[in-house]
Design a protein around this motif. Structure first.
Motif, PDB file in Angstrom:
ATOM      1  N   HIS A 161      -3.747 -16.045  -8.806  1.00 32.10           N
ATOM      2  CA  HIS A 161      -2.500 -15.655  -8.160  1.00 32.10           C
ATOM      3  C   HIS A 161      -2.641 -15.890  -6.658  1.00 32.10           C
ATOM      4  CE1 HIS A 161       1.302 -13.391  -8.863  1.00 32.10           C
ATOM      5  NE2 HIS A 161       1.218 -13.235  -7.548  1.00 32.10           N
ATOM      6  N   PRO A 162      -1.607 -16.388  -6.006  1.00 31.87           N
ATOM      7  CA  PRO A 162      -1.687 -16.669  -4.566  1.00 31.87           C
ATOM      8  C   PRO A 162      -1.728 -15.379  -3.737  1.00 31.87           C
ATOM      9  CG  PRO A 162       0.541 -17.083  -5.360  1.00 31.87           C
ATOM     10  CD  PRO A 162      -0.295 -16.802  -6.571  1.00 31.87           C
ATOM     11  N   LEU A 163      -2.911 -14.879  -3.488  1.00 30.92           N
ATOM     12  CA  LEU A 163      -3.059 -13.576  -2.835  1.00 30.92           C
ATOM     13  C   LEU A 163      -2.650 -13.596  -1.373  1.00 30.92           C
ATOM     14  CD1 LEU A 163      -6.401 -12.354  -4.416  1.00 30.92           C
ATOM     15  CD2 LEU A 163      -4.053 -11.824  -5.084  1.00 30.92           C
ATOM     16  N   ALA A 164      -2.748 -14.745  -0.724  1.00 28.44           N
ATOM     17  CA  ALA A 164      -2.282 -14.820   0.657  1.00 28.44           C
ATOM     18  C   ALA A 164      -0.796 -14.499   0.731  1.00 28.44           C
ATOM     19  CB  ALA A 164      -2.558 -16.202   1.239  1.00 28.44           C
ATOM     20  N   GLU A 165      -0.063 -14.889  -0.283  1.00 22.66           N
ATOM     21  CA  GLU A 165       1.372 -14.604  -0.324  1.00 22.66           C
ATOM     22  C   GLU A 165       1.622 -13.121  -0.596  1.00 22.66           C
ATOM     23  OE1 GLU A 165       5.532 -15.717  -0.292  1.00 22.66           O
ATOM     24  OE2 GLU A 165       3.665 -16.176   0.734  1.00 22.66           O
ATOM     25  N   ILE A 166       0.820 -12.519  -1.456  1.00 13.72           N
ATOM     26  CA  ILE A 166       0.940 -11.080  -1.699  1.00 13.72           C
ATOM     27  C   ILE A 166       0.708 -10.312  -0.403  1.00 13.72           C
ATOM     28  CG2 ILE A 166      -0.125  -9.113  -2.869  1.00 13.72           C
ATOM     29  CD1 ILE A 166       1.625 -10.820  -4.690  1.00 13.72           C
ATOM     30  N   ASP A 167      -0.319 -10.667   0.332  1.00 17.81           N
ATOM     31  CA  ASP A 167      -0.622  -9.967   1.575  1.00 17.81           C
ATOM     32  C   ASP A 167       0.449 -10.217   2.630  1.00 17.81           C
ATOM     33  OD1 ASP A 167      -2.926  -8.870   0.498  1.00 17.81           O
ATOM     34  OD2 ASP A 167      -4.188 -10.537   1.164  1.00 17.81           O
ATOM     35  N   LEU A 182       6.282  -3.618  -3.754  1.00 19.83           N
ATOM     36  CA  LEU A 182       5.743  -4.880  -4.256  1.00 19.83           C
ATOM     37  C   LEU A 182       4.852  -4.645  -5.464  1.00 19.83           C
ATOM     38  CD1 LEU A 182       5.588  -7.973  -3.606  1.00 19.83           C
ATOM     39  CD2 LEU A 182       3.447  -7.461  -2.400  1.00 19.83           C
ATOM     40  N   GLY A 183       4.918  -5.564  -6.395  1.00 22.38           N
ATOM     41  CA  GLY A 183       4.005  -5.606  -7.521  1.00 22.38           C
ATOM     42  C   GLY A 183       3.611  -7.048  -7.766  1.00 22.38           C
ATOM     43  N   MET A 184       2.729  -7.261  -8.732  1.00 22.00           N
ATOM     44  CA  MET A 184       2.271  -8.609  -9.053  1.00 22.00           C
ATOM     45  C   MET A 184       2.654  -8.958 -10.489  1.00 22.00           C
ATOM     46  SD  MET A 184      -1.448  -8.637  -7.125  1.00 22.00           S
ATOM     47  CE  MET A 184      -2.011 -10.138  -7.965  1.00 22.00           C
ATOM     48  N   ALA A 185       3.410 -10.036 -10.646  1.00 23.49           N
ATOM     49  CA  ALA A 185       3.736 -10.587 -11.961  1.00 23.49           C
ATOM     50  C   ALA A 185       2.660 -11.616 -12.280  1.00 23.49           C
ATOM     51  CB  ALA A 185       5.124 -11.213 -11.950  1.00 23.49           C
ATOM     52  N   ALA A 203      -7.503  -7.828  -7.882  1.00 28.05           N
ATOM     53  CA  ALA A 203      -6.748  -7.950  -6.629  1.00 28.05           C
ATOM     54  C   ALA A 203      -5.590  -6.961  -6.593  1.00 28.05           C
ATOM     55  CB  ALA A 203      -6.239  -9.377  -6.471  1.00 28.05           C
ATOM     56  N   ALA A 204      -4.905  -6.802  -7.716  1.00 27.10           N
ATOM     57  CA  ALA A 204      -3.808  -5.839  -7.781  1.00 27.10           C
ATOM     58  C   ALA A 204      -4.337  -4.421  -7.599  1.00 27.10           C
ATOM     59  CB  ALA A 204      -3.070  -5.973  -9.102  1.00 27.10           C
ATOM     60  N   ALA A 205      -5.449  -4.099  -8.248  1.00 28.87           N
ATOM     61  CA  ALA A 205      -6.020  -2.754  -8.148  1.00 28.87           C
ATOM     62  C   ALA A 205      -6.453  -2.446  -6.726  1.00 28.87           C
ATOM     63  CB  ALA A 205      -7.204  -2.624  -9.106  1.00 28.87           C
ATOM     64  N   GLU A 206      -7.054  -3.411  -6.057  1.00 26.49           N
ATOM     65  CA  GLU A 206      -7.511  -3.196  -4.683  1.00 26.49           C
ATOM     66  C   GLU A 206      -6.353  -2.925  -3.740  1.00 26.49           C
ATOM     67  OE1 GLU A 206     -11.504  -6.039  -4.961  1.00 26.49           O
ATOM     68  OE2 GLU A 206      -9.676  -6.793  -4.000  1.00 26.49           O
ATOM     69  N   ARG A 207      -5.187  -3.443  -4.053  1.00 22.15           N
ATOM     70  CA  ARG A 207      -4.010  -3.263  -3.211  1.00 22.15           C
ATOM     71  C   ARG A 207      -3.112  -2.123  -3.695  1.00 22.15           C
ATOM     72  NH1 ARG A 207      -5.970  -8.135  -3.167  1.00 22.15           N
ATOM     73  NH2 ARG A 207      -5.754  -9.530  -1.358  1.00 22.15           N
ATOM     74  N   GLY A 208      -3.490  -1.480  -4.789  1.00 18.44           N
ATOM     75  CA  GLY A 208      -2.696  -0.380  -5.324  1.00 18.44           C
ATOM     76  C   GLY A 208      -1.373  -0.812  -5.902  1.00 18.44           C
ATOM     77  N   LEU A 209      -1.312  -2.022  -6.455  1.00 21.06           N
ATOM     78  CA  LEU A 209      -0.061  -2.581  -6.954  1.00 21.06           C
ATOM     79  C   LEU A 209      -0.013  -2.567  -8.480  1.00 21.06           C
ATOM     80  CD1 LEU A 209       0.223  -5.763  -4.679  1.00 21.06           C
ATOM     81  CD2 LEU A 209       1.117  -3.458  -4.251  1.00 21.06           C
ATOM     82  N   VAL A 210       1.188  -2.426  -9.011  1.00 21.31           N
ATOM     83  CA  VAL A 210       1.394  -2.618 -10.446  1.00 21.31           C
ATOM     84  C   VAL A 210       1.144  -4.085 -10.780  1.00 21.31           C
ATOM     85  CG1 VAL A 210       3.136  -2.676 -12.284  1.00 21.31           C
ATOM     86  CG2 VAL A 210       3.037  -0.729 -10.707  1.00 21.31           C
ATOM     87  N   ALA A 211       0.355  -4.319 -11.815  1.00 27.68           N
ATOM     88  CA  ALA A 211       0.136  -5.671 -12.338  1.00 27.68           C
ATOM     89  C   ALA A 211       0.823  -5.755 -13.692  1.00 27.68           C
ATOM     90  CB  ALA A 211      -1.354  -5.968 -12.474  1.00 27.68           C
ATOM     91  N   SER A 212       1.844  -6.583 -13.773  1.00 30.29           N
ATOM     92  CA  SER A 212       2.639  -6.711 -14.992  1.00 30.29           C
ATOM     93  C   SER A 212       2.456  -8.101 -15.562  1.00 30.29           C
ATOM     94  CB  SER A 212       4.118  -6.458 -14.661  1.00 30.29           C
ATOM     95  OG  SER A 212       4.925  -6.563 -15.812  1.00 30.29           O
ATOM     96  N   PHE A 213       2.355  -8.184 -16.909  1.00 29.00           N
ATOM     97  CA  PHE A 213       2.154  -9.503 -17.515  1.00 29.00           C
ATOM     98  C   PHE A 213       2.813  -9.566 -18.884  1.00 29.00           C
ATOM     99  CE2 PHE A 213      -1.343  -6.904 -18.971  1.00 29.00           C
ATOM    100  CZ  PHE A 213      -1.614  -7.310 -20.265  1.00 29.00           C
TER     101      PHE A 213
END
Length: 437
Positions: A161-167, A182-185, A203-213
């Motif tokens: 996943h493009p983490l630079a874009e998440i950040d 924000l969350g991560m699809a 990466a999602a866990a480190e940022r405290g984000l919901v990871a949905s798949f």
């Protein structure tokens, strides 16, 4: 901060320990619910009289690919494979940022019109930062509460996943808006290699984000074992569909606190597999609900709740007859449970259970007033049933964070004619570019 006093309605709070429905006033102070009770005294608050209505928590559409709004209903007769071929194999590459903006704006406005105050926007067509920013801008302009689940078109299983874009989104476009998180699809273990699956979930866990798949069809790739071994399945993991997952895996995920979002109308119609509702209920938890794709089904979560309820009741009735030879004396699921799937469970799936999904002091003032005086709901002997059976025409008023977004059956603060014109132009251009898909 403004204060509003809602009087005269019957309230379905969805709060444990309170009656299923009660006659009470609601005092809204700023963005939050300040008090619930009979004959509240608040002389400085604007009174709004709602006799003949039922107030419910704002509905939660936990899974919608809002970017597809401009192609509404073009795939009404598509199977899942046809959908993947035409949309993800063809249309996605023709989207520009303007298409993303108007689809998200119109789609979010439609959600508000349907009584959905919170949206899980599963945006897996963020082709560029400009596409993502335009999609976010559409949500913000609509005034809906949303979790922007950033995703990309399906990519190589070995690409993370493009983490630079998440950040970038966390530090800029999303951080500046109170109603947006924000969350991560993520592609997830079904569509990524084991190493990439682990990296994305970490990466999602480190940022405290919901990871949905996404997961449909039951077959499990090696990435599932890798993510589980890494201890990365948890309460901020959201499985979309989960159709036909093996029972032992459902139990494993439930024990880890994973949430599930079912989109029953689309799952049954397109061939994803059997909705996960019954498997979850047998273990204690319950699904949240989404409508998935406006290209195939309408975006009404109440419809999804009724479909999920009727489908699972049908399966349970059939099982009872086969095992006992007689009809069941009581239903296996109640209407209140189905309404909870569209409120409480949706909030939980999006990581917002401490903010929305219930009507109680301290929670965000995300409320829906259902006009039960209409002929299709009158007489409203059963307030929960009246809410569950409501259609768009019954959604009289919608409040998000203490601000009216719909009053007297009309959306506020939007030029619908302009939005509809831009949406039509976008959809027609996309259809031309893809030979009508």
């Amino acid at each position: 901060m403004s204060r509003t006093l809602l009087r005269g309605a019957r309230i379905v709070t969805m709060t444990p320990g309170r009656p299923d429905a009660e006659r009470a006033d609601i005092l809204v102070d700023g963005t939050r619910i300040a008090a619930i009770g009979q004959d509240l005294d608040a002389p400085d608050a604007e009174p709004v009289h709602l006799t003949g209505r039922v107030i419910i928590p704002g509905l939660v559409n936990a899974h919608l690919h809002t970017w597809q709004t401009g192609l509404r209903a073009v795939g009404v007769d598509w199977t899942l494979m046809e959908y993947l071929t035409h949309l993800h194999g063809g249309a996605v590459k023709h989207y520009g940022p303007d298409d993303m903006y108007v689809s998200n704006l119109a789609g979010a406005l439609n959600q508000l019109n349907c009584g959905n105050t919170t949206l899980g926007d599963w945006c897996h067509n963020s082709l560029t930062p400009e596409h993502a920013d335009a999609a976010v801008e559409g949500l913000v302009r609509a005034g809906i509460r949303a979790v922007f689940l950033h995703g990309t078109p399906y990519r190589d299983p070995d690409l993370p996943h493009p983490l630079a874009e998440i950040d970038r989104l966390l530090e800029g476009p999303v951080r500046d808006h109170a109603l947006l998180t924000l969350g991560m699809a993520v592609q997830g273990p079904q569509y990524s290699s084991p190493d990439i699956s682990v990296a994305d979930f970490r990466a999602a866990a480190e940022r405290g984000l919901v990871a949905s798949f996404h997961q449909s069809g039951g077959d499990l790739a090696p990435g599932w074992d890798a993510v589980h071994a890494a201890g990365l399945f948890g309460p901020r993991t959201n499985v979309v569909h989960g159709s036909d997952l093996p029972a032992d895996w459902i139990r494993t995920l439930v024990e880890a606190g994973v949430t599930f979002t079912s989109t029953p109308e689309n799952e049954l119609g397109q061939g994803h597999g059997t909705p996960v509702t019954g498997s979850l209920l047998s273990l204690g938890p319950a699904p949240s609900l989404g409508t998935d794709v406006d290209t195939v089904v309408p975006g009404q979560v109440l419809t999804a709740a009724r479909v999920a309820l009727a489908h699972q009741r049908g399966l349970d009735h059939a099982h009872h007859r086969q095992s006992t030879g007689t009809h069941a004396d009581t239903p296996s699921i109640t209407a209140k449970q189905a309404l909870a799937w569209a409120t409480v469970e949706g909030a939980k799936a999006l990581g917002l259970a401490d903010q929305v999904g219930r009507v109680e002091p301290g929670m965000q003032a995300d409320l829906v007033a259902v006009d039960t005086r209409a002929l299709n709901l009158w007489p409203a002997h059963h307030p929960i049933a009246a809410a569950l059976h409501a259609d768009i025409a019954n959604i009289e008023a919608v409040m998000v964070a203490g601000r009216w977004r719909k009053r007297d059956h009309a959306l506020l603060d939007c030029d619908l004619d302009t939005v509809k014109g831009r949406l039509q132009e976008s959809g027609e251009r996309l259809l031309r570019a893809t030979d009508g898909v």
